[in-house]
Write a protein that holds these residues in place. Sequence first.
Motif: not given
Lengths: 324, 622
Positions: A163, A269, A276, A278-281, A312, B4, B30, B33-34, B401-402, B404-405
């Motif tokens: 996640s 979570k 899953f 999470l792509s940014p992670v 995150a 989020m 990213t 992919l998100t 990545g940061l 996109v978060l």
Amino acid sequence: MAEPTSGLLTEQEAAVYDRQIRVWGVDAQRRLSKARVLVVGIYGVIAEACKNLVLAGIGSLTLMDDTPVTLDAAASNFLVYVDEIQNQGKSVAQVCADAVGDYNPMVRVQVQQGNILEKPIEFLDDYDVVILGRSSLSLRKKVNALCRSRPQRVAFYAVDVRSSCGNLFIDFQTCTFKSQKKDDDKELEYSKKTCSLEESLSVRWNSLPKRASKLFFATRIVDEFEQRENRQPGQLTSSDLPALIAFGTERLQEQGLAMVPAIESLLTKIAENGTFELSPVCAIMGGVLGQEVLKLLSCKGEPIQNYFFFDASDGKGMIEEVTP
Amino acid sequence: MSAMADKEAIENAKVLMVGAGGIGCELLKTLVLTGFKHIHVIDMDTIEVSNLNRQFLFRKRHVGQSKAQVAREAVLRFRPDVDIVAHHANVKSPQFGVGYFQQFNLVLNGLDNLDARRHVNRLCLAADVPLVESGTTGYLGQVTVHMKGTTECYECQPKPAPKTYPVCTITSTPSKPVHCIVWAKDLPFLKLFGDKSLSNDLDVRSSGADSSVEQEEASFFDVQDGESSKAYAARVFDRLFGQNIDIALKNEGAWKERRKPTPLYLDSIWTSEEKYDERADHGSENGHENGSVQEEKPKDDGAALSAMTGLGLKNPQEIWSVKDNARVFLETVRLFLDNRKEELGRLTFDKDDQLAVEFVTAAANLRANSFGIPMQTMFDVKGIAGNIIHAIATTNAIVAGLIVLEALKLLGKDRGASRMTYCLEHASRKLLLMPCEMDVPNPKCYVCSQTPLVLEVNTKTVTLRDVVNKIARKKLGASFPTIMQGYNVLCETGDDIDKHSAAIYEAKLDTKLDALTPVPLVNGVEITIEDLQQEFSCIVHVKHREDFSEEEDDQMRLGGLELLTATTTVVAKDTDVALKATVDVHAASLDEDLVMIDGENAPVVKRKLEERQEPSQKRLKT
């Protein structure tokens, strides 16, 4: 492989690697160009790490994952091109090797079939680093022990993203590196040692500092729960949650700690999101992992030890040292 | 994940990405992919070989093509169902006005220069679209979130100004390698190959106080009738490194406290045997490959010409001997004259122009040698002269990545969840990625709070053009400035000005401020500087002043903006390490005289983490 034997980089290397040589220098770049990395089990975060290692110009990257490529594999993995999925019979490793190999023709990218535990033990002697993607706790321990059994150092990294939570374990055994600890300091040589996963797991939880990352406990609980319940890693659903939290509470108590809401919410979570990533992670964890492997291989920059966690929801990327 | 966005919000969101370079490639990947489906990408750049170590959507075969377009195509290979619009264009061009920005839910920056960042910041404020801003150098990175009225804007806090050097340090008293490199780039390079008609701050004092020499100087760098390129190179060499130093030495007062420089003439470099060789064929020190360069025909691609290769110097990481520097100097001059004639008179320094880098390296080193300053490798000179940012793939990936978060949090509408995050090289309190709370808007910000400024200026000597270029454009970041005094428009710029008005404005530009009509800009007058595209407006009070120091040679000083020009090197109080935050090294754009980055090898401007007046405002979010 075109390896410069003298102190010179080839013209192509100098041109392509110019900006990073300004970060780590020519010697580091030369060391990288001789390094051999094995990657086992390809997920989103591993794709990120592979990209980073190939771009940086390591000598060779070997991918191991016989899973046939499916749409699922493409979900968080940008190395899987959609038109490849129709190409039935190709493994994830094959598809990803083709894609990532195209990033940098100066790196040899190849595929190894089979299961790492079934290979002759000398198999690992061909690598400087082994990176293990999502895997069971027992596989991680076994591969780590295999790495440690070799006469030459084989560094071991295990990474997973569940996640929005990422975790990384590092056992490079010993490492000598050059580092400039502060801006204007002179660059000096240092060395560091790490312990095995097995040894690190023997540390009692209540001996860790109070501010220790809650993800350390949550990932331990999930690992052990999956092992006890005989699950594939990530094979959890929200229906497992009560049992998982009960198990966690019990484990925490055994280790002299109590369940806290922060750990409970991490467990929730992780259980609810199953496999899953999470792509940014993935990007963040693959970035940190790539960076750590590059530091080790180039002997340049202080490597972190021996865990790194990113969550995150609080945005912290935290190093945790858990050594007996 | 509660803070989020959910899947639907992500899929419906429309985001603008500015920049498809190091951060941009990672960010685009990213984002898709998100689950982001509607993305615009703006980037004016084309792909270069030195991008390939980190901009992973590009291959060697794409060199020369649009970054935005190639990035779009590459991403469609793994996400064909995404709607990406690629603009190969400058974000500052008028097509991207406030109306354009208003269609987006979010703007995400992956830029490499201060100008564009300021421009986008203003458009985001005008369009009221949240902005996620980012930057990296080496292992360091940062991501910040800017929401109008809620958090500080990009310009609320000081940005380290590019390091500049006093003119006399460059022309007369260099003490560091960088001074010699700036000199080589701005003086001999432009004199020999650039536009000679352009005035240069360095002209006046370039040859000391002797005015007759100055007169002669102007024509000295012209090739004379019947003069061979070799003879020209030798003549220029002796002048730059020999005679000019001898002249400077006559001013004995200048050297009382300093080490005297040593003049260098070609005669003293070669042995008598070599001197003969030199006239014959520019023999290399190693004695091989003689003549091979001369036979080379003019190439279409002038940037591929090299003097060092022909001279047997292969390693850009090696410091050349004085003799080799002299050879490279002579040979680069000759090659420019013989093979790149058509470009002469209009060249500007370009870090990707091999011959230009070789010339600047040799000239800088020869000067350094005279002044007892360590010489540098071509690799390092290129980095300093070209303001090259250190860049690695991993930091860009982490920062993307940061970003996109933060984007997910902004779409999730929990604005309190937004953070600024630092990506550190050395962990601080175990943190490698350190989130901090965003500050509230700075009430003194002239951009988002419209606080008036004070312009101290010598109204007798400064022209309106100086105010337009040096204040409105450079200091205030207006792309198309308009200057008003009450209802009088003093000056208006932009593509849409009719010819008649343009002529009127042009005629006024070279007028001194105190002679402007109908109202002279003298002490006490208030003007408004605007940029209509940016919806930027700023009130400036004019204050006449004459006692500017020699270093303030613009005779202007913009007050209330002290923060903007602060150069700071301070250690963060709240952390154990000095943080070199990511900053706009590129702000030192190449066309600005004497604008250079600090440091001898690291083009990194240091900025402390807690630069704020109130260190307590920024704390770790626990």
